[in-house]
Design an enzyme around this catalytic site. Structure first.
Site, PDB file in Angstrom:
ATOM      1  N   ILE A 226      42.163  51.511  36.542  1.00 56.79           N
ATOM      2  CA  ILE A 226      40.990  51.016  37.266  1.00 56.79           C
ATOM      3  C   ILE A 226      39.792  51.554  36.490  1.00 56.79           C
ATOM      4  O   ILE A 226      39.739  52.740  36.143  1.00 56.79           O
ATOM      5  CB  ILE A 226      40.987  51.486  38.739  1.00 56.79           C
ATOM      6  CG1 ILE A 226      39.741  50.977  39.488  1.00 56.79           C
ATOM      7  CG2 ILE A 226      41.117  52.984  38.853  1.00 56.79           C
ATOM      8  CD1 ILE A 226      39.739  51.312  40.983  1.00 56.79           C
ATOM      9  N   SER A 227      38.854  50.682  36.181  1.00 58.62           N
ATOM     10  CA  SER A 227      37.681  51.096  35.399  1.00 58.62           C
ATOM     11  C   SER A 227      36.819  52.078  36.171  1.00 58.62           C
ATOM     12  O   SER A 227      36.793  52.065  37.405  1.00 58.62           O
ATOM     13  CB  SER A 227      36.830  49.874  35.028  1.00 58.62           C
ATOM     14  OG  SER A 227      37.545  49.003  34.204  1.00 58.62           O
ATOM     15  N   GLN A 228      36.084  52.896  35.433  1.00 60.51           N
ATOM     16  CA  GLN A 228      35.177  53.830  36.085  1.00 60.51           C
ATOM     17  C   GLN A 228      34.075  53.033  36.783  1.00 60.51           C
ATOM     18  O   GLN A 228      33.673  51.961  36.321  1.00 60.51           O
ATOM     19  CB  GLN A 228      34.622  54.832  35.091  1.00 60.51           C
ATOM     20  CG  GLN A 228      33.677  54.266  34.058  1.00 60.51           C
ATOM     21  CD  GLN A 228      33.269  55.305  33.045  1.00 60.51           C
ATOM     22  OE1 GLN A 228      33.982  55.518  32.082  1.00 60.51           O
ATOM     23  NE2 GLN A 228      32.134  55.926  33.264  1.00 60.51           N
TER      24      GLN A 228
END
Length: 182
Positions: free
Chosen positions: A32-34
């Site tokens: 999951i992207s920051q």
């Protein structure tokens, strides 16, 4: 971003880190992207325009999908890994955001049957801009995606009446865009 409960999109064991500005593993070698990256990509995609119809390449856990939905976009999202897509569906249901159209497929080809798109957002790094995605971008539409292998940057590609306008943005680190589906 404040309206999307990020903890619903990460493994329960990582829930205490859900709101840290870091990418987190979601299984199957994916992340999951920051939050800052999700915000930056969404901001660039919609800057000074209505969200419209958006194609997301790489559904992942569904977090970026949820943010796009909360911003008012009509979202179509493609994920190549069936197990990850099933988890995204569960996560979006838990967040009460079930109106995205989720597709199990190869993001390299986009979704021509639903084109054209006002925006395309890719959450995996490609070596170059997939031509199929450019063809599915409406005039005035924007594509934001990471390009590169070891040295990656976000790129904003805008389709204008004069052609494509490309702008290199921030350095980033994404998983690679892989072909096929499983």
């Amino acid at each position: 971003m404040y309206e999307v409960p990020r903890h619903l999109f990460v493994d329960q064991a990582l829930a205490t880190r859900a709101y840290d500005d870091v990418s987190l593993p979601i299984g199957h070698g994916q992340t999951i992207s920051q939050p800052l990256t999700v915000a930056r990509m969404s901001e660039q995609l919609f800057a000074q325009r209505q969200p419209g119809k958006v194609l997301e390449i790489g559904t992942g856990c569904g977090y970026q999908t949820a943010v796009l939905l909360k911003m008012g976009a009509e979202v179509y999202s493609i994920e190549r890994l069936g197990a990850i897509l099933d988890k995204a569906r569960q996560n979006l249901r838990a967040a009460k955001l079930v109106h995205a159209r989720l597709v199990h497929g190869d993001g390299h080809f986009g979704l021509p049957e639903a084109a054209p798109f006002d925006g395309i957002i890719m959450t995996a790094a490609a070596r170059n801009i997939p031509e199929a995605l450019v063809e599915q971008l409406a005039e005035g539409g924007r594509l934001i995606m990471p390009i590169g292998e070891n040295d990656q940057h976000l790129w904003l590609i805008e389709r204008t009446s004069q052609g494509l306008q490309k702008t290199r943005l921030d350095p980033v680190k994404f998983v690679p865009l892989l072909p096929g589906r499983s």
